[in-house]
Each structure stands twice: as C-alpha cells, then as structure tokens.
Enzyme design. Structure first.
Site, PDB file in Angstrom:
ATOM      1  N   GLU A 140      -0.728  -0.545   4.763  1.00  0.00           N
ATOM      2  CA  GLU A 140      -1.837  -0.702   5.708  1.00  0.00           C
ATOM      3  C   GLU A 140      -2.403   0.649   6.125  1.00  0.00           C
ATOM      4  OE1 GLU A 140      -3.210  -3.412   6.190  1.00  0.00           O
ATOM      5  OE2 GLU A 140      -1.728  -4.992   5.853  1.00  0.00           O
ATOM      6  N   ARG A 173      -6.350   1.184   5.320  1.00  0.00           N
ATOM      7  CA  ARG A 173      -7.194   1.179   6.514  1.00  0.00           C
ATOM      8  C   ARG A 173      -7.499   2.586   7.013  1.00  0.00           C
ATOM      9  NH1 ARG A 173      -5.801  -4.168  10.143  1.00  0.00           N
ATOM     10  NH2 ARG A 173      -4.473  -5.272   8.638  1.00  0.00           N
ATOM     11  N   ASP A 178      -2.108  -9.360  -4.846  1.00  0.00           N
ATOM     12  CA  ASP A 178      -3.552  -9.431  -5.065  1.00  0.00           C
ATOM     13  C   ASP A 178      -4.221  -8.104  -5.421  1.00  0.00           C
ATOM     14  OD1 ASP A 178      -2.923  -8.551  -2.509  1.00  0.00           O
ATOM     15  OD2 ASP A 178      -4.285  -9.892  -1.471  1.00  0.00           O
ATOM     16  N   GLU A 201     -12.027 -12.127   1.880  1.00  0.00           N
ATOM     17  CA  GLU A 201     -12.083 -12.166   0.420  1.00  0.00           C
ATOM     18  C   GLU A 201     -13.195 -13.065  -0.127  1.00  0.00           C
ATOM     19  OE1 GLU A 201      -8.449 -10.586   1.883  1.00  0.00           O
ATOM     20  OE2 GLU A 201      -9.239 -12.614   2.206  1.00  0.00           O
TER      21      GLU A 201
END
Length: 826
Positions: free
Chosen positions: A454, A458, A589, A722
């Site tokens: 993260e 981010r 993913d 998404e």
C-alpha cells in the site's frame, strides 16, 4: 473404489461377517475392561508382548496382505465418506503404515499427503477446517511427519516432528491423536515424537492452545493420498489406515503398531485394507453404520504384501503393475507452455472484435453530455477534499459520516494519493497548499508496522505522479526518501530478494509475512512495485531501485508456471510456490496488470514481460474464463489447484482495462483480447445493475440458471474503482458511448446511496439501502474511483494513454528507457 464390501476388516487380510463382527466387538470391549491398566503399568514392549495374545508381531506394512501403491499423480487418491456419523470427531486417532518412495539425488519431494479432509494452504475459511497428515515441509525433503488443522484464525495450525524422523524407503507406522483436552500428539514407530503441550517436536499454532482451537470438517470426505483439493499427492505405499473416535494412549498406539490383531484395543470406527481386487473399507464399531465409496480417484494399484522385502523396499517384479513415476517438481504435471503460437485461442465461442465505428454525431452527442457530467464528478471530489482539509488534514483518511480522522499508514495517505487529482481537476491552489505541507510538515518516521504494498502504490506512486505532472522536485526527493526507507525489506531474504509484507520507517526494520499465508509472500504485492521503483531509478539515476524491483520478476519468470499462470503465494526464503491457487482477484490482480504495463513504460523494450503477459492471458482464457447461463455473462473464475471456484471479485474487473491496453500493438490475439475485454466490461456493469442499490458487492458467485448472485459475506461496497477504470479505458480505445453511460449510472448510484456532505461512504449491504451505512472512505475512493470517472467524461483526454502508464492506484507515470543490463530473457 467400487462396491463397499459387506465384510468388516479386522485383521490383515481377514474378513468376517457382520454378525461375527458384532460378537468380536463386544468381546473386544470386555477385553479392554478386563485388562484395563495392564499395559500402562509395564514397559511398552512388555505390555505389547502380553497384549498381542498370540497374534504375533507385525511385519513390514503392519502384516497387511496387500498394500496400496500411489503414483504421486494429481488423480491418485482414494475418497471415503460416512453416510451417518461423521468420520471426523473432536476426539480422534488416525494411524497408518506408510512407505514414502525415496527421492532421486536431485529431487525435492515436498509435501506427501497420507490422509486429509482439508484443503492445502492457510486461509481461515471452511475449506481449511478439518485436518491433514502429511510428510515433509513444503518444498523440502525434511522427512518430518506433519499434522495440520484449521480454525477461524488460521487454516494451517501445525504440529510436526523434528526433521529426519520419518525416513523414506522403508515401512513406518505413524499415528496422530486429538484428545478432548485440546492436545495433539504425533507418533512415529510407536514413539511419541511431537506434543502440542510439551517441548517435543515443532509447532506453529496461532490460536489458543489450551484448549486447542479446531474446527471440524464433517462435510468433506477423507481423502487418502492427497489433500481435499487434490494437492500434494502421495508417492509410495500406504497400508492399514485405521480411525478411532477415541484418543489412544501411547501404550495403545504401540499395541496397534506391533500386533497383527488387537482384541484388547477399542474397536476402530473405520479400517481400510487393500485387497487384491482393490481397497475395502468397513465400519468396525457398529453394525448399523454405513459408508459410501466416492468415485474412484485412483492412479494407484494394490500389490501383495509379500512383494515387500524385509527391509520394507518394494520388489519391482515384472508381474507387479506399478504406475509410472511422476516428476515431483512443484507443479511440473500442471505446467503448460501456453505459448500463443502453439495452439488456437481457447474461446471459440467469443468472436474477436476490432475497434467499432462510431459516427461523428454519436461522438459529439456523447461529448456534450460528458461536459456536464464531468462537472458533477469534479463537484463531488471538491466536496470530499474540502471536508478532508477541514476535518482530517494530514491524516490518512476522513470518516465521511462522523467527520473524524483515521490513521493506519501514518503517511497522510489521502493527501499524497490525491496530489495528481488536484492537478488534473484544475485545483492548483489546493495543489500548492498540499505541496507546502509535504515539503514542511510531512514526517514519515511515525510509520510502523505498515503495508509495503500500500505504501508503494499509494504513497510512492502518488509522489512520483505529482512529480510527473508538475515537475516539482520536492516530490521526487520525498519519493526517494520513502523508497530508501523500504530498501532494507529487499535484503531480508537475500536468496530471493522478495520484499517483506509488513515494514517500518522507524528504524526498527520490521519484516513480517502474514501468518494466514503460511508466512508466504503475496503475488500482487511483490509483483506490484516495479513501475514505481523503475520510474524512480530512471529519474534519480540510481539503478539500485531498478535492480530490487527486477529481481522478483526474473525469479518468477524462471519458475514452472501452472497453465502459464502464477499461484498467489511464494516462499520468500526458497523462492518456490507455496500454493497452487490461482486468481485474478484479491492477492494476484495487479501482478498481471504490471506485466503489460512494465513492458509499456519501458517503451516496449523488455520483451520477456510481454511474453509473460501473453502467456498469462492465454492461460487465463483457457483455464479460468467461463460463461454463465442463461444470460451468457463472461467472468473469470478462481482455480483452487484442482477445480474452479465460480466467483468473480470486483477487483478482477481491472482485467478488462488490462486486456484493452494489451490489444493495441498488432499482436496475434488483439481481436480476441478486445472481445474478452468488452465481455468482461459488460459483466462488471451487471455486478452493479443487478443489486438493489445499483452498487456492486465485493464479489459475485455464478451458478447455472442464476447468472450471478450476491453472497451474504460479500454484500458490502467500499467504493472500489476497477469497474469504472475499465469503462474509461474501453471508452478511450473504442469511443463507444455505452461505456460512458455505464459509468454515469454507477456515479448516480454512488450519489444516491453513498453520498454524505463529506464524500462517499462505504455500504454494509448493497441489497439493503435502508441499512445503516459504514463510516469509511478509503483514499482510493478519491484517488481512483473519482479520478477514473473524471477521465471517463473528460473530453480533453488529460491523460493520453499513448504517453502515460497508470499505476494500479491510478497515478499516471511517463514512459522511459529500460535500465536493464541483463541479457534478454526468452
């Protein structure tokens, strides 16, 4: 396994009638009462000599007349299911004679499952309740006996013997005991070798050990020779599998091991013997019990036990039909080349597509609507940003219902994540104010025990994107500071270079991997750092950032890939897969997304990444892509390692955008990629349209006749991006107004059901709009979901995809030349 024999197996090769069985069972019970304590007061060896009562000590394979030979293939197992009383109970003893086939000089045997009713892996779910008894630690030749079980905290609580205590190449008696006091015990050759409450053996128990937490799996069959998901097959021989609904003592285990018949023991609930005609199972404790044999899984044969020599080795006589040897390298039997040139596209029912022809009139009408809609999106973002500025300035998140702040990264996540939004939305005064805060007040040293993944996507991605768009050097400098705090995470596993999951910026060098993964590294995490670190390397000139990001890619490229795809977990020490599970949803993913994007961002120079991407898309289409009935919705299922799970995460909706991006360079299957992308885009829209709120659940399930269903466990919505990401990319490359219209319906649903005066909040149930809403707004709701909606309606095309590559957090990064000096990988 064929018809269930009417006889119950009592001794090796001895069958008796049901009536005689009842008589012997009663006699056995009185024998136990009469001789109670006799064995306990003597040495084990003396006790067993007396208790054998003339039946004699067992020879190899416990005196069995036949044994089962298991090939180690993925189909080589035997399933047993009780029709009445479940086979698994809280108080339980399982024993067997096993002969593990020795490895070759260079072979890694890995896990060999003796008996199990749980899936492999560590997920804390019902599929991992139950137990498994196996040999060897994952991907080693550790020669340990393992007992694994599951609960609501972990799917792989484990007790193991010390290494090199269960040698291959000879017959060995093993037993595992669960007692009602919450202790677990393992025996090898009649000796106590591991105990959950004593300092004997090795254990990894996350839940409370007094009493032991264990969830039963009474629905799954007992599978001899493999885990419940058909993974980790056994290679070698198994004989005399016996199960009691009692916790046998050490003396009783010895008695059962040493004696060919054991009348002084409690009668077992189930015994399995291998006969010349195949395996025979029988309930031995009650005439009223009934058992079913499930469809035969076997790639195993039975052979006479006299073909076993005194040392326990198999005499390979020509008269014995032994199965062919299976290479036990991890996933070797599942590996497919998946080379797109070797066979045709595996979805003949989905016709390939080219870019549609959209009239100028239709495009102009769509743009006219978009100019109005984009202002609505800009207004929602301003509303949320102003509330963040007022109530949570510098914090990770704003709670949009209570207007309180929330920190979990301690890195000002919403601030950093939204820098490029401020620039793209034309909010330049707000951008300058945030820049000053980053330059003068931002302190990263408070971040402790944080997610590296993260932080990369981010924080590092947000800073680099702000630098890309504005050219302000402070953002590059801060990005380098963040990256330098993370560099130690790549050094903790020197052999593989796989970075830690949890890290710290405080100087403590925290390095952890999640217990629920079996302390494995996660595909989507170590495979979603490359755009950011390579971009940083290019713009700072420091190649070290490039090298640490490249190592995981080279590592997985060398590994055997089942179906051309990549399992979700990998051992960070050995660099070998630690599961067979494959998904395009959570845990995997963005790894696939970054395959094509790494190739693009380096100006299409790293061709091995393009080949990995094409192989993976072919494997996905062949293995995972499914079509529902009756409506024909196309979705991407999950793979357990042996079968499909018919669900699709909202996270997997990114795949439509990924496929479109991969279809723009004149490659063989561009038309097929476009067709699949559009079909997935339609399905992702239906994930919204079919709910009461018009907002998607976390995932949907598919079943024949129902198309998609919202499971109760997945009914929440946290504003994921998404679907609208794919709508934007599909719009960008097709200019088909339908994608804008879908995005607008999603925007209206958010405003209708999730809107507060401070942004969009999360919903606990998309099927119940009256339920009290959660007080949560992730930074990605602003940074991704709102940004993608803005770009979808932005007639100026502020982020041209010929120039920029979006990181997985929607941060645009410019392209650059590869810094790789390694030889090209083919």
């Amino acid at each position: 396994v064929g018809a269930v024999a009417a006889a119950a197996v009592v001794g090796p090769g001895t069958a008796i009638s049901t009536a005689e069985q009842q008589t012997r069972s009663k006699q056995a019970s009185s024998d136990v009462d009469a001789s109670q304590g006799a064995a306990k007061t003597s040495a084990v060896s003396d006790g067993t000599k007396q208790a054998c009562d003339g039946h004699g000590a067992s020879q190899a394979a416990g005196g069995a007349t036949h044994v089962g030979i298991f090939s180690g293939g993925s189909a080589g197992s035997l399933d047993l299911q009780a029709l009445e009383k479940p086979l698994e109970q809280q108080e339980l003893t399982v024993s067997a004679w096993v002969f593990v086939e020795p490895p070759t000089s260079t072979e890694v045997m890995s896990i060999h499952t003796i008996i199990s009713n749980k899936e492999s892996g560590c997920e804390a779910d019902s599929g991992h309740y139950g137990f498994a008894i196996f040999v060897n630690e994952w991907n080693t030749n550790s020669e340990q006996l393992y007992l694994s079980w599951g609960n609501e905290i972990s799917g792989c609580e484990e007790l193991a013997t010390e290494p090199h205590t269960l040698k291959p190449g000879k017959w060995t008696h093993i037993a595992a005991v669960f007692d009602t006091d919450g202790a677990v015990v393992l025996y090898i050759g009649g000796q106590l070798m591991a105990h959950s409450r004593r300092d004997i053996g090795r254990k990894r128990i996350i839940g409370n050990t007094t009493p032991l937490q264990r969830k039963l799996n009474t629905a799954a069959p007992l599978r001899i020779g493999a885990h419940a998901d058909k993974t980790h097959p056994f290679r070698g021989s198994i004989a005399k599998v016996t199960l009691w609904h009692k916790a046998l003592t050490e003396e009783q285990v010895n008695l059962q091991m040493r004696c060919s018949e054991t009348p002084s023991l409690p009668p077992p609930y189930l015994a399995v013997a291998f006969k010349a005609e195949g395996p025979v199972l029988a309930p031995t404790g009650s005439a009223s019990l009934s058992f079913a044999s499930l469809p035969r899984k076997g790639q195993f044969v039975t052979v006479p036990a006299n073909q076993i020599d005194n040392a326990g080795s198999l005499k390979r006589q020509r008269s014995i039909s032994l199965p062919s040897r299976v290479d036990e390298r991890p996933f070797a039997t599942l590996d497919t080349a998946a080379r797109t040139g070797s066979e045709g596209w595996p979805l003949p029912w989905l016709s390939k597509k080219s870019r549609p022809t959209i009239s100028a009139e239709a495009r102009n009408a769509s743009d006219a609507e978009a100019r109005v809609r984009v202002e609505h999106v800009r207004g929602v973002f301003k509303r949320a940003w102003n509330a963040y500025r007022k109530y949570a300035w510098g914090a990770d998140e704003l709670k949009p219902v209570s207007n309180r702040s929330h920190d979990w990264l301690h890195l000002g996540a919403t601030m950093i994540d939204c820098l490029d939004n401020l620039w793209l939305f034309g909010m330049h005064e707000e951008f300058k104010e945030a820049q000053i805060w980053v330059a003068t007040r931002w302190n990263v040293r408070r971040a402790n025990g944080i997610s590296m993944f993260e932080t990369v996507i981010r924080i590092l991605g947000g800073l680099l994107s702000a630098y890309e768009l504005s050219g302000e050097a402070i953002f590059l400098a801060k990005a380098q500071e963040v990256a330098d705090h993370m560099m130690y995470a790549f050094d903790m596993n020197a052999k593989t270079g796989l970075p830690c999951t949890t890290i710290s910026f405080t100087g403590s060098k925290v390095c952890n991997f999640p217990s629920w993964t079996g302390h494995s590294a996660i595909l989507a995490e170590y495979g979603t750092i490359q755009l950011e670190f390579k971009y940083l390397a290019h713009h700072t000139g420091h190649k070290k950032y490039w090298e640490v990001a490249e190592r995981p890619m080279r590592l997985v490229h060398r590994l055997t890939k089942p179906h051309g795809l990549f399992p979700t977990f990998i051992n960070p020490v050995s660099g070998t897969w630690s599961t067979q599970k494959i998904t395009f949803g959570a845990l995997a993913d963005s790894f696939y997304e970054y395959l094509i994007k790494q190739w693009l961002i380096t100006n299409k120079k790293e061709t091995y990444l393009r080949q990995m991407f094409d192989d993976a898309m072919f494997g996905m289409a062949k293995l995972l892509v499914q079509k529902s009935t009756p409506s024909g919705l196309v979705y991407i299922a999950d793979w357990t390692g042996s079968s499909l799970t018919h669900k699709m995460d909202h996270l997997a909706c990114f795949a439509a955008a990924m496929l479109v991006v991969g279809a723009q360079d004149g490659h063989k299957y561009d038309g097929e990629y476009m067709a699949l992308a559009e079909a997935l885009g339609d399905t992702c829209y239906e994930m919204y349209a079919h709910t009461a709120t018009g907002l998607s659940p976390e995932f949907v399930q598919f079943a024949a006749g129902s198309d998609m269903m919202t499971p109760r466990s997945a009914s929440y919505n946290i504003g994921r991006p998404e679907a609208v990401e794919s709508f934007w990319v599909l719009w960008y490359y097709t200019r088909d107004p339908k994608w804008r219209n879908m995005g607008w319906e999603v925007f209206k649903a958010f405003e209708r059901h999730a809107a507060t005066g401070s942004g969009w909040t999360a919903l606990p149930d998309v099927e119940n709009p009256k339920r009290k809403r959660d007080d949560k707004m992730e930074s990605f709701v602003l940074a991704e979901t709102m940004k993608y909606l803005f770009l979808l309606f932005d007639v100026e095309d502020s982020v041209p995809l010929e120039k920029y590559v979006m990181n997985t957090e929607a941060h645009p990064l410019g392209r650059f030349e590869s810094m790789s000096t390694e030889p090209a990988v083919t």
